[in-house]
Scaffold this active site. Sequence first.
Site, mmCIF file in Angstrom:
data_model
loop_
_atom_site.group_PDB
_atom_site.id
_atom_site.type_symbol
_atom_site.label_atom_id
_atom_site.label_comp_id
_atom_site.label_asym_id
_atom_site.label_seq_id
_atom_site.Cartn_x
_atom_site.Cartn_y
_atom_site.Cartn_z
ATOM 1 C CE LYS A 75 -3.886 1.815 2.876
ATOM 2 N NZ LYS A 75 -4.915 1.283 4.339
ATOM 3 C CB SER A 151 -7.871 3.041 3.171
ATOM 4 O OG SER A 151 -6.866 2.039 3.662
ATOM 5 C CB SER A 175 -8.541 -0.263 5.657
ATOM 6 O OG SER A 175 -8.837 0.691 5.792
#
Length: 461
Positions: A75, A151, A175
């Site tokens: 990420k 996310s 997330s």
Amino acid sequence: MINGLNIVRAVHAGEMQAEEALEHCIARIEVTDPRVNAFTDGTFERATREARAIDKRRERGEVLPPLAGMPYAVKNLFDIEGLTTRAGSKLRNGQPVASVDAVLVQRMHAAGAVLVGALNMDEFAYGFTTENTHYGPCRNPRRLEHIAGGSSGGCGAAVAAGQVPVTLGSDTNGSIRVPSSLCGVWGLKPTFGRLSRRGSFPFVASIDHLGPFARSVEDLAASYDALQGPDELDPGCHAQRVQPTLEQIGHSLAGLRIGVLNGYFEEQAGPAARKALDMAATVLNAQRGVTWPDAALARVAAFVITASEGGSLHLPLLRERAAEFEPLSVDRFIAGALQPVDWYVRAQRFRRAYRDKVQALFKEWDVLLAPATPVQATPIGAETFELNGASVPARPSMGLLTQPISFAGCPVVAAPLWPDGRHALPLGVQVIAAPWREDLALRVARALESSGVACSPVAGI
């Protein structure tokens, strides 16, 4: 893309070169990512250097590390040496590049894994959909017009699309588990404080977790093991030692007390979520009717703390450059910055008592099950979805079932199930254990995988 440990075994045996595995990975990314939009940055030159170094070590007869040659991505809130850590925001584009890798990236490198890039996310990790206005929405490889979740949406999508076998993401309120559920991959949110967060861009320091995604439980456990270890320079890392899991998890459930959460977790689950839970509970012979304490209050308290810490963190930018924030989250950041401090203090006080109640529950149970998301992936741009006859706001409501669990700090494996069949959209089940018992959650996940009820095939795109 074959599973990560199969690549590792082939590299160890000399049946495949690490550089060859990398070439297959890059080719898959180049073919699929124009449609999926999982990657924001490629690190292919670095990856080539890392893969060649593994191959040279094997040529010299050296003992190879445990993840030798396995491609992975992170990420884009993890520091990657030489890249700006954007955390999904254009507001950070002018910041200096990272001088060193995040600690977990360092640990993956030490284990021999090969970093191929950084992945799409909701800006500053505030969201459950990865409909990023700056870098474009991340699309679900199972159905490209639907969300990948957030996310850490790029993490779930990259694994589901077969771009990489493992990714690293973050989970504050869901997330990791939400994208795992919606994309049909395995995800692990470890115990709060288990893994070092040094070198990752924060969202809510008192709740943030980091952890892996994978297409198999074996890959999930192996990558988690590589990430473990104390970090004296991270005051939020409470792990004192490594607790290996890969060799412990086995396939047997003998002696485990497995329960199914009711109440709030039934009321906030749609038909597909309840069906997925039933499928898992039946295979595991789990006992129904376990009540999780104060789940609804915990979600409220998690929202208060999330908004307050997130708003405070970004307050200088909100004062000067609010118009450049993600339109889908800027109002929530502003509202959080304006919350009374009394709300935050009361929420943290509640959290202490709440965690005591949750830990007491695990005196009676070893592992508990709940759906990971209330519904399957919604179309990109959807403002609402239907939940048991009510219309609810789509973006915040994807975290209805994950927020109470992470607020207690418990480790969770998100297991990918297919309640409407393998050609429809997946929906995950949370496998929840007591703090510091990741091994039990992974053991139950392995049983679900072995039964065939939970699996993560590569999306046919």
